[in-house]
Design an enzyme around this catalytic site. Structure first.
Site, PDB file in Angstrom:
ATOM      1  N   HIS A 269       0.821  -1.211   0.000  1.00 45.71           N
ATOM      2  CA  HIS A 269       0.000   0.000   0.000  1.00 45.71           C
ATOM      3  C   HIS A 269       0.859   1.267   0.000  1.00 45.71           C
ATOM      4  O   HIS A 269       0.335   2.370  -0.105  1.00 45.71           O
ATOM      5  CB  HIS A 269      -0.938  -0.022   1.213  1.00 45.71           C
ATOM      6  N   CYS A 270       2.196   1.135   0.092  1.00 44.36           N
ATOM      7  CA  CYS A 270       3.004   2.350   0.288  1.00 44.36           C
ATOM      8  C   CYS A 270       3.877   2.722  -0.909  1.00 44.36           C
ATOM      9  O   CYS A 270       3.614   3.718  -1.574  1.00 44.36           O
ATOM     10  CB  CYS A 270       3.885   2.180   1.519  1.00 44.36           C
ATOM     11  N   ILE A 271       4.907   1.912  -1.170  1.00 40.34           N
ATOM     12  CA  ILE A 271       5.952   2.338  -2.125  1.00 40.34           C
ATOM     13  C   ILE A 271       5.413   2.583  -3.543  1.00 40.34           C
ATOM     14  O   ILE A 271       5.818   3.555  -4.176  1.00 40.34           O
ATOM     15  CB  ILE A 271       7.130   1.331  -2.154  1.00 40.34           C
ATOM     16  N   ILE A 273       2.557   3.670  -4.342  1.00 42.18           N
ATOM     17  CA  ILE A 273       1.500   4.664  -4.332  1.00 42.18           C
ATOM     18  C   ILE A 273       1.956   6.026  -3.828  1.00 42.18           C
ATOM     19  O   ILE A 273       1.762   7.054  -4.478  1.00 42.18           O
ATOM     20  CB  ILE A 273       0.321   4.146  -3.453  1.00 42.18           C
ATOM     21  N   ASP A 274       2.599   6.018  -2.675  1.00 40.19           N
ATOM     22  CA  ASP A 274       2.882   7.283  -1.986  1.00 40.19           C
ATOM     23  C   ASP A 274       3.649   8.311  -2.818  1.00 40.19           C
ATOM     24  O   ASP A 274       3.325   9.508  -2.773  1.00 40.19           O
ATOM     25  CB  ASP A 274       3.633   7.032  -0.668  1.00 40.19           C
TER      26      ASP A 274
END
Ligand SMILES: NC(=O)c1ccc[n+]([C@@H]2O[C@H](COP(=O)([O-])OP(=O)(O)OC[C@H]3O[C@@H](n4cnc5c(N)ncnc54)[C@H](O)[C@@H]3O)[C@@H](O)[C@H]2O)c1
Length: 431
Positions: A269-271, A273-274
């Protein structure tokens, strides 16, 4: 009684909105520290599971959840009314991208609207969801001041990025330093007091924007460096050099180098997307965040590259992709966890199916997968089952996989994780 005193005496009641990978561990940390914690989620199934003492997050044990629920210190609910009884509120809801890769802040807004509805004097509100710089000031603050309350006086507002690393046994919520930036100095101070009750290290910064930017820099740093590792892998392949050996040797330098490894692409959910939250915000200011876009392109094309390597592996045995039986090993986005969000394994699976291959998967942590319109079940890893495949693609290097058995049983292997390090066989195609 001041909020500081209530926190010190454990009579303050924290609420956590969003009980996922981030919110549930935080809520349980607060409960373990002696607070009575309200956990709010819109997903009734999750709330029911928690009420029965069942955890669905790998880093939180069902034993801890059951114990805290039984002791009355963790109160899971779908009812936002409990916010009226809370003294502190942490918002840990998802921040995905929409179809055009722009930030989807609708979950943050929905949660903040509920907070605004029940806001009462003296409450501390902290956003933890990863988001672009300015979100706390520009989106949440106006909602909370709409009824006339003054920030830093009547209520407190801060941003504190979550850095949880699922599956990391060494660093978990309690011992990962927490960066905190408030709208006013008083907001920062009070938010720091809350976290100091349960976390080992708290790092105050001068504003919410700095705190928001910290998280995006951290994740962009990873995305860009993984992009560099992936590009180096593509280059080394052309030059006939083993990229894994190069990185391991470079990592012996005791300063100025930090190893990042190539792989099948980014997941979680992080790398993936962020960084796009940051590039979106940059564009609004007329700035082009070129590193982010480039890393996104390189990393985003890795699944296609893996498929090309599969074609090569099959070719060695005079097989076409169409009609071949292929086994994807690991569908979680990283080793030893069960999270398949944004997993590159799914892209690889889909691309191979589009080319006419018959694709199955094996993953000891993901026994069932709902993907591309159907429910799939993990294939058990036995010599007999493995020997049916023309090619296995190592996409996630779970510790539970028996690599020797895999290599001995399948006709060819594409190893995107260097899981077969040190093993030699004409069957192996490395990334
Ligand atoms: N997973 C990670 O490793 C990680 C690490 C650092 C930061 N983050 C960030 O933390 C945030 C949360 O991520 P996550 O992985 O915990 O997501 P998640 O999907 O696991 O959990 C989010 C939870 O929020 C609930 N929810 C959605 N809308 C809600 C609403 N309006 N009110 C109440 N609950 C609501 C969902 O049902 C879900 O249970 C994201 O911004 C993410 O980028 C995640």
């Amino acid at each position: 009684m001041s909020l500081e005193t209530r926190l010190a005496r454990r009579t303050a009641r924290p609420a956590v909105i969003g009980l996922g990978y981030v919110g549930l561990p935080l809520a349980i940390e607060f409960a373990k520290a002696g607070f009575t914690v309200y956990g709010i989620d819109v997903d009734a199934k999750k709330v029911e599971a928690l009420k029965k003492g069942r955890s669905y997050v790998g880093d939180v044990s069902s034993r801890d959840v059951a114990e805290m629920v039984r002791a009355g210190r963790f109160i899971p609910t779908t009812d936002f009314k409990v916010l009226a009884k809370a003294h502190t509120i942490n918002i840990c809801v998802p921040t995905p991208l929409n179809k055009t890769k722009d930030p989807d802040v609708s979950y943050i807004v929905a949660a903040a609207e509920q907070v605004a509805r029940y806001l009462k004097p003296g409450q501390l509100v902290i956003l933890e969801s990863t988001t672009y710089p300015g979100t706390t000031d520009e989106l949440i603050l106006p909602l909370l001041t709409a009824k006339g309350g003054r920030v830093g006086k009547d209520f407190y507002l801060a941003f504190s990025p979550e850095r949880v690393d699922p599956g990391n046994a060494q660093f978990q919520t309690h011992n990962i330093p927490k960066v905190v930036g408030g709208v006013t100095p008083r907001c920062t101070e009070i938010a720091c007091v809350l976290y100091r009750q349960t976390l080992e290290t708290v790092v105050p910064v001068s504003s919410t924007r700095v705190a928001e930017m910290v998280k995006l820099l951290e994740n962009t740093f990873r995305s860009v460096n993984i992009g560099l590792a992936n590009e180096t892998a593509l280059l080394c392949e052309r030059l006939g050099i083993d990229v894994w050996e190069v990185i391991d040797a470079a990592a012996t330098k005791p300063f100025g180098f930090m190893p990042f490894y190539p792989g099948p692409g980014l997941g979680g959910h992080c790398i993936p997307i962020d960084p796009f939250y940051l590039s979106w915000k940059a564009k609004l200011s007329g700035f082009e965040a070129r590193f982010i876009e480039l890393a996104g392109q390189i990393n985003g094309h890795m699944p296609e590259h893996v498929v090309r390597r599969v074609v090569e592996a099959l070719n060695r045995n005079s097989r076409a992709v169409k009609g071949s039986r292929i086994l994807v090993l690991g569908v979680a986005y990283k080793a030893n966890i069960d999270d398949t969000r944004e997993s590159p394994s799914l892209d690889i699976l889909e691309l191979l199916e589009e080319l006419g291959a018959k694709v199955d998967y094996a993953d000891p942590l993901v026994p069932r997968l709902d993907f591309a319109g159907r429910t799939r079940r993990a294939v058990p890893l036995t010599k007999a089952s493995l020997s049916r495949y023309d090619c296995a693609v190592i996409a996630t290097a779970h510790e539970g996989f028996d690599w020797r058995l895999v290599l001995a049983s399948v006709k060819s292997v594409v190893d995107t994780r260097n899981a077969l390090k040190g093993m030699k066989s004409p069957k192996i195609v490395r990334l």
